[in-house]
Design a protein around this motif. Structure first.
Motif, PDB file in Angstrom:
ATOM      1  N   PRO A 170      -1.757   2.595  -7.643  1.00  0.00           N
ATOM      2  CA  PRO A 170      -2.951   2.943  -6.861  1.00  0.00           C
ATOM      3  C   PRO A 170      -3.046   4.447  -6.586  1.00  0.00           C
ATOM      4  CG  PRO A 170      -1.832   1.060  -5.876  1.00  0.00           C
ATOM      5  CD  PRO A 170      -0.947   1.567  -6.965  1.00  0.00           C
ATOM      6  N   CYS A 226      -1.528  -4.380  -3.219  1.00  0.00           N
ATOM      7  CA  CYS A 226      -1.395  -3.815  -4.572  1.00  0.00           C
ATOM      8  C   CYS A 226      -0.631  -4.832  -5.416  1.00  0.00           C
ATOM      9  CB  CYS A 226      -0.673  -2.467  -4.559  1.00  0.00           C
ATOM     10  SG  CYS A 226       1.113  -2.627  -4.411  1.00  0.00           S
ATOM     11  N   VAL A 255       9.809   1.459  -3.436  1.00  0.00           N
ATOM     12  CA  VAL A 255       9.593   0.884  -2.103  1.00  0.00           C
ATOM     13  C   VAL A 255       9.813  -0.632  -2.187  1.00  0.00           C
ATOM     14  CG1 VAL A 255       7.966   0.613  -0.210  1.00  0.00           C
ATOM     15  CG2 VAL A 255       7.913   2.701  -1.581  1.00  0.00           C
ATOM     16  N   THR A 268       4.870   8.510  -5.124  1.00  0.00           N
ATOM     17  CA  THR A 268       5.954   7.537  -5.231  1.00  0.00           C
ATOM     18  C   THR A 268       5.921   6.993  -6.648  1.00  0.00           C
ATOM     19  OG1 THR A 268       5.751   6.942  -2.904  1.00  0.00           O
ATOM     20  CG2 THR A 268       6.805   5.328  -4.339  1.00  0.00           C
ATOM     21  N   SER A 294       2.140  -4.661  -6.993  1.00  0.00           N
ATOM     22  CA  SER A 294       3.578  -4.733  -6.753  1.00  0.00           C
ATOM     23  C   SER A 294       3.884  -5.495  -5.464  1.00  0.00           C
ATOM     24  CB  SER A 294       4.177  -3.325  -6.689  1.00  0.00           C
ATOM     25  OG  SER A 294       3.839  -2.610  -7.849  1.00  0.00           O
ATOM     26  N   ILE A 312       2.187   7.975  -0.259  1.00  0.00           N
ATOM     27  CA  ILE A 312       2.570   6.725   0.400  1.00  0.00           C
ATOM     28  C   ILE A 312       3.672   6.982   1.405  1.00  0.00           C
ATOM     29  CG2 ILE A 312       3.679   4.469   0.011  1.00  0.00           C
ATOM     30  CD1 ILE A 312       0.825   4.440  -0.954  1.00  0.00           C
ATOM     31  N   PHE A 354       5.768   5.159  -9.987  1.00  0.00           N
ATOM     32  CA  PHE A 354       5.269   3.825 -10.364  1.00  0.00           C
ATOM     33  C   PHE A 354       4.231   3.254  -9.398  1.00  0.00           C
ATOM     34  CE2 PHE A 354       9.668   3.676 -12.250  1.00  0.00           C
ATOM     35  CZ  PHE A 354       9.235   3.878 -13.545  1.00  0.00           C
TER      36      PHE A 354
HETATM   37  S1  SF4 Z   1       2.917   0.445  -5.758  1.00  0.00           S
HETATM   38 FE1  SF4 Z   1       2.355   1.955  -4.223  1.00  0.00          FE
HETATM   39  S2  SF4 Z   1       1.033   0.890  -2.785  1.00  0.00           S
HETATM   40 FE2  SF4 Z   1       2.140  -0.656  -3.968  1.00  0.00          FE
HETATM   41  S3  SF4 Z   1       3.980  -1.087  -2.779  1.00  0.00           S
HETATM   42 FE3  SF4 Z   1       4.535   0.498  -4.229  1.00  0.00          FE
HETATM   43  S4  SF4 Z   1       4.242   2.409  -3.136  1.00  0.00           S
HETATM   44 FE4  SF4 Z   1       3.140   0.808  -2.019  1.00  0.00          FE
END
Ligand code: SF4
Ligand code: SF4
Lengths: 374, 410
Positions: A328, A101, A76, A323, A103, A238, A325
């Motif tokens: 969370p 998070c 994402v 998703t 990322s 997600i 990696f």
């Molecule tokens: S790690 Fe998970 S919560 Fe963080 S941006 Fe990527 S998909 Fe979204």
């Protein structure tokens, strides 16, 4: 029936062409502000007379973003950055990125030096969000977003307008909840259709989307109810928007009767309640948000919430769409798995990422799962 | 050319190394003793304000520290596997995987620690910490006290953030007083603050001796001593031991000695957490080429110097993983310039998304500003499966060649 088909096609069209939507609004002389996931205060952008446009990335090859992100950051984030670097968002006035998070924190930092002409506006949310000091911090975060937006776009903010936008968003929330429930009686609406309805909401001004969804509900209630032979499931995760995955669910007669997916129902759980000011109302909304992997909850309410959905909607099982990696979610998966085991609820874990091309393993897993659920 | 410092066995009980090692070991012994006395014991994340448990007189253990110890002694993969069997993805930080496994099995030959009665969580280094401690709290059914210190996208810490974090400090103290029956006193806090300041000043002074050429120490020392900085900063013994460390480094400067036991041909900065399972391989790869890792961000990160409660709050908002790219970059640039660093070696740590997630861009900016080369290698602080010695060797060799050519040596 043709009305229903047309209505669904409209959602598909919008969901599959965010860039066209962006161009359309720009051509109308509207300013567009990108909203990265999650819980981005769209209401503020809306109140300032602009179009908040959600972006959750896309199924594109990652090239440019590789020089910023290591391979083990979720797709994402990788694909949002990739689209930004490639100029796919050209014309947008700014991007708001919340830092819920690790990322997401990195996306903002990388964005600054990699994407030109679209300023990064951070939204720093508290995790201790329910106490008064937490709400005060959320409010301060919103005030900062407002100041940055004013600077980036020249638009002004008025609290009274925010109150009006909040009403628009509350109505949209209610309509989306109603829609999700309503779809349960119409198995002919596929998982892919359902996703398009949710996804299109990110690319439209919210009252426009509300109107479309209301029309759809109207069409649905006109349609005759058919016997429902599908297997009812709950999805959690997600993002569940991969066309291949949705097709596999549809091929296997699975009907999503409820979800706790961040890009779908999770964001519509809570409405903003009246408060002294619009901003207080919005901060209160964030405080009330829950059942989410990026929001602190020591009771791990997300696990109970999942099994509650199963009970409420008489689903046969849960599909956890991971998703890759997403740490969370990876932590929460274990807790959800435990509770499902305790309650004898079948659970399937499917791991996907936006660069995945081969879904054969997923297909086999879903087929096997179907046999268990039957 | 540096002379080798040879004082192997028996260890000198007056040496900093001995004293610091003892503090680190005693932490576990003391916590177990407290547990045996029937006191409540906590598990605490590494950058949680130690001043709080220290002032309250609470014994705490540090899961990250334990995980590093377990990994360094070869148990990382075994414990990671246990967590993975429970459904934890191998993408999750290996410290978390090791600790969640330990919480379940409660006994390892590598390093034990008492079972916790409460958890102290602070996410100023990562949000992964929240998820990890939530799961611990749920599994163990014990209270979790959280101080949320958000990542700061701005250079300076805002007043709103200080107010938010301070309110949580107060809340955490109140919760702990109620939970454990211990009391916070201003007097004790002052004492802790003073020791913490003394320890920090000595640490900063000791690490800054790398400004000399050759450096009086091998930077791998810092990776070991840092445990004391993290966990025991507020103790008298820590202050004294760090002062001894500084004194020893000063003596080395005078005598031309060093704990780096080779000729110091090149000086680099190391970025990231050590690869604990491959400490020897990573350090030998450098030493064999005459490369001394003279500094790391740890040299700066644990200098917690402040004069009052508000200052303390601010200091905890300013730890490395809570800072934006520009601030984090400038801190490193300063260390590089102060310590005459010629190259940057970056550990792209599979475990740590936040630390590695914008390091590529930060490294480029640092390289440019300091006019030094940088290379990165893939690794992991605790899961041995994510490191390749061959790749490490190639990358270090690459860095060496650029540093040599820059010196006009080719
Ligand atoms: S790690 Fe998970 S919560 Fe963080 S941006 Fe990527 S998909 Fe979204
Ligand atoms: S290694 Fe990184 S992810 Fe793991 S606990 Fe430390 S800061 Fe957090």
């Amino acid at each position: 029936m043709s009305g229903l088909k047309e209505s669904l096609q409209t959602f598909h069209k919008i969901a599959s062409s965010p860039k066209e939507q962006l161009k359309k609004y720009l051509a109308q002389d509207k300013k567009v502000v990108l909203c990265a996931p999650v819980y981005t205060p769209e209401e503020i952008v809306h109140a300032m007379g602009m179009i908040p446009m959600g972006t959750w990335g896309a199924d594109v090859e990652i090239k440019e973003a590789k020089t910023y992100f290591p391979a083990f950051i979720c797709s994402v984030m990788q694909s949002i950055l990739e689209l930004g670097i490639r100029g796919e968002f050209a014309g947008a006035s700014a991007i708001i990125i919340p830092s819920l998070c690790d990322s997401l924190k990195c996306l903002g930092e990388n964005w600054k030096s990699s994407v030109e002409n679209i300023p990064f506006i951070p939204m720093v949310y508290p995790q201790n969000r329910k106490a008064d000091f937490g709400k005060a911090f959320t409010k301060a975060g919103y005030e900062r977003v407002i100041a940055d937006l004013e600077k980036a776009t020249g638009q002004s903010f008025y609290d009274a307008k925010l109150t009006a936008s909040i009403a628009t968003y509350n109505e949209h929330n209610a309509v989306m909840r109603q829609l999700s429930d309503c779809l349960n009686d119409y198995p002919e609406v596929t998982a892919a259709d359902r996703n398009a309805i949710f996804q299109s909401a990110f690319y439209m001004e919210k009252s426009e989307h509300t109107t479309l969804v209301k029309d759809l509900i109207g069409e649905l209630t006109k349609a005759e109810k058919t016997a429902n032979q599908k297997i009812k499931i709950v999805t959690t995760g997600i993002l569940v928007d991969a066309a291949d995955l949705l097709k596999i669910l549809d091929d296997n007669d699975m009907q999503i009767v409820a979800d706790n997916v961040a890009s779908e129902s999770r964001q519509y759980q809570v409405d903003a309640k009246p408060a002294e000011t619009g901003l207080d109302s919005l901060a209160g909304k964030f405080a009330d948000m829950d059942n989410c992997s990026v929001l602190f909850n020591v009771d791990k309410a997300i696990a109970e919430h999942t099994v509650d959905l199963v009970a409420k909607y008489q689903a046969k099982g849960v599909i956890f769409v991971m998703t890759k990696f997403c740490d969370p979610e990876e932590f929460d998966y274990v807790m959800i798995k435990k509770v499902c085991e305790e309650k004898n609820i079948p659970l399937l874990l499917v791991e996907i990422d936006r660069q995945m091309t081969n879904y054969e393993q997923v297909r086999t897993a879903v087929e096997t799962f179907r046999e268990i659920l039957r | 050319m540096s002379n080798e410092v040879k004082k192997k066995s028996p260890p000198d009980p007056n040496s900093a190394k001995f004293k610091l090692g003892k503090i680190a070991t005693d932490a576990y012994v003391d916590a177990q003793a407290a547990k045996d006395r029937g006191e409540m014991v906590g598990w605490c994340s590494s950058n949680f304000p130690v001043e709080i448990p220290e002032t309250l007189g609470l014994a705490v253990c540090y899961p990250e520290n334990q995980a590093a110890g377990i990994a360094a002694r070869g148990g990382g993969e075994r414990l990671c596997n246990i967590s993975e069997d429970d459904g934890y993805s191998n993408d999750i930080c290996a410290y978390a995987r090791i600790n969640l496994a330990y919480a379940k099995i409660k006994d390892t030959p590598e390093q034990n620690m008492p079972e916790p009665d409460f958890l102290l969580c602070c996410n100023n280094i990562c949000n992964c910490m929240i998820k990890w401690y939530e799961n611990l709290a749920k599994d163990l059914n014990i209270p979790m006290i959280i101080i949320d210190i958000p990542f700061n996208p701005d250079y300076e810490v805002s007043d709103a953030q200080v107010a938010y974090v301070k309110a949580q400090f107060m809340e955490a103290i109140k919760q702990l007083e109620e939970l454990t029956g211990k009391k916070w006193t201003e007097e004790k806090f002052k004492e802790v603050m003073e020791y913490s300041g003394r320890t920090s000043r000595a640490w900063l002074a000791a690490t800054s001796e790398a400004k000399h050429t050759p450096s009086p120490f091998n930077g791998f020392d810092l990776l070991n001593h840092m445990a004391v900085m993290v966990t025991a900063r507020g103790k008298k013994e820590a202050a004294e031991a760090m002062e001894v460390l500084h004194k020893e480094y000063l003596e080395n400067v005078e005598t031309g000695n060093s704990t780096f036991r080779a000729e110091e041909k090149h000086r680099i900065m190391f970025e990231g957490i050590a690869c604990w399972p491959y400490l020897r391989a990573t350090s030998t790869g450098l030493k064999s080429r005459g490369i001394n890792m003279v500094t790391t961000i740890y040299a700066d990160a644990f200098g917690f110097i402040y004069d009052d409660f508000d200052g303390m709050v601010k200091a905890y908002c300013n730890v490395p993983n809570a800072m934006n790219l520009e601030h984090a970059r400038d801190k490193r640039v300063k260390l590089i310039k102060d310590n005459h660093v010629e190259g940057l070696l970056v550990h792209t740590n599979r475990s740590c998304k936040l630390w590695s997630g914008f390091m590529a861009e930060m490294s480029r900016q640092i390289s440019e500003e300091c006019d030094i080369p940088h290379v990165a290698f893939d690794g992991d602080q605790a899961d041995p499966r994510n490191f390749s010695e061959a790749q490490y060797e190639t990358r270090v060799q690459g860095l060496t060649e650029i540093m040599e050519s820059k010196k006009g040596g080719c």
